[in-house]
Write a protein that holds these residues in place. Structure first.
Motif: not given
Ligand code: V47
Ligand code: SF4
Length: 364
Positions: A80, A146, A180-183, A185, A220, A224, A258, A260
């Motif tokens: 993605f 963060k 942060p909260g990423g990864g 999914e 966090n 996704l 959401p 993208l």
């Molecule tokens: O881990 C990647 C996502 C995340 C796409 O913790 C996508 O405060 C949408 O985690 N469409 C990174 N999402 C962003 C994130 C984040 C952002 C802001 C604040 C915090 C926080 C965390 O973006 C990735 C992944 O899950 N991502 N590709 C996409 N095409």
């Protein structure tokens, strides 16, 4: 609220869930699925707004922050992701410590939160990250750092052949304040196998967050959504995160992201509608009864939808951001950054009260 006294929720077959929400009772997995299947997003939104109001009134948080992406080179190649490049591919970059500092210095306001994340680079060792953290910490002692998703922490541990606990301990010593909260999914194995088979598993992601909480770090969570996941897999994700919070109590904020679709290898038949996004945000607020904040991440949602989300359970508007790559590579049409007064005006425009916060959600 007259809505809560009417037979509105009976007609939506949500009266029992409304009663649980009113009583502050935990919603079950089945309740979560029913909320997603409710044909009326406004009914689900009203329940979530009830919870948001009980927790925070009309207060809406924002932070003067700065995002920095240190590299887009990543060995994981998630289906993605529009941001990732292979090593040596054109458009790939790695920032030096000086580049990171220059980006922070160019920000219009000194940040109270610095959000640093990047791809899983095959060669950057832990000393690179320790150096960046300690340098940023020295120059911006008031900012909460963060940085690094659990996926990156797992990757650093593998590269260095040390435990994730040791990675976290060393990064904390260098200035890390929060993750942060990423990864995250979607935690379901079926989805991870299809979309991101090379990155940390759901169990690894959760274990790393719980280790971080054990070390006194806040973190966090994210989800996704709007790709190949089922409703049941979304609810499963929320329940797993809620159980993790019951164990370790360190999640501060949850960010529904959401999907993208631009520049992504993944093509989907039914892109999300705006109402589905709002309903999902509302279900997140209702299911995650032990996580204090839900973020309306204006970068991915767009500012108008983020404003609407403030009436569907969200209470945090993220921040000034300044420069964003991950969402914009995937087609986000929002600004790169917003000023403090723009954020405050947008929040006031929704009838909410803006509250500037630090990285840990303390009001400033
Ligand atoms: O881990 C990647 C996502 C995340 C796409 O913790 C996508 O405060 C949408 O985690 N469409 C990174 N999402 C962003 C994130 C984040 C952002 C802001 C604040 C915090 C926080 C965390 O973006 C990735 C992944 O899950 N991502 N590709 C996409 N095409
Ligand atoms: Fe790498 Fe993160 Fe993109 Fe996956 S989502 S390819 S881990 S940068």
């Amino acid at each position: 609220m007259t809505l809560f006294k009417s037979d509105y929720f009976h007609n939506m077959d949500l009266a029992d869930i409304r009663d649980k929400v009113e009583a502050g009772e935990r919603l079950s997995f089945e309740d979560g699925v029913r909320l997603f299947h409710c044909p009326e997003p406004l009914a689900v939104g009203a329940l979530a707004h009830r919870v948001r109001t009980r927790l925070h009134g009309d207060r809406t948080f924002y932070v003067v922050n700065r995002h920095v992406n240190y590299t887009n080179v990543c060995v994981n190649g998630c289906e993605f992701c529009a941001y990732q490049r292979e090593e040596g591919q054109s458009g790939g970059f790695v920032l030096t410590r000086e580049d990171v500092l220059a980006k922070l210095e160019a920000a219009p306001l000194p940040p109270r939160e610095v959000h640093i994340v990047g791809g899983c680079h095959p060669k950057l060792g832990l000393d690179y990250f320790e150096d960046i953290l300690s340098t940023v910490h020295k120059h911006y002692p008031d900012a909460v750092l963060k940085c690094f998703t659990a996926v990156e922490i797992a990757h650093f541990a593998r590269l260095e052949n040390i435990s994730t606990h040791e990675v976290l301990t060393r990064l904390k010593a260098a200035g890390l304040g929060m993750m942060p909260g990423g990864g995250a999914e979607i935690f379901a194995e079926r989805v991870r196998e299809r979309l991101c088979p090379r990155k940390a598993t759901a169990d690894e992601w959760l274990a790393i967050h719980e280790q971080a909480h054990g070390l006194g770090l806040k973190t966090n969570g994210t989800m996704l959504f709007g790709h190949i996941e089922t409703i049941e897999e979304r609810v499963d994700h929320l329940v797993r995160l809620r159980e993790s919070q019951d164990r370790s109590h360190g999640y501060t904020c949850f960010i529904p992201l959401p999907f993208l679709t631009e520049n992504s290898k993944l093509t989907i038949d039914n892109p999300l509608t705006g109402l589905e996004e709002l309903k999902t945000i509302a279900v997140c607020r209702l299911m995650l009864d032990n996580i204090p904040h839900i973020k309306a991440y204006w970068v991915m949602l767009g500012v108008k939808q983020a404003q609407a989300a403030l009436k569907f359970g969200a209470d945090d508007f993220d921040g000034t951001v300044v420069e964003e790559k991950i969402g914009h590579e995937a087609g986000a049409t929002s600004e790169q950054g917003l000023s403090r007064s723009e954020l405050e005006d947008m929040i006031r425009g929704c009838g909410c009260t803006p509250v500037e916060r630090d990285g840990f959600f303390n009001a400033i």
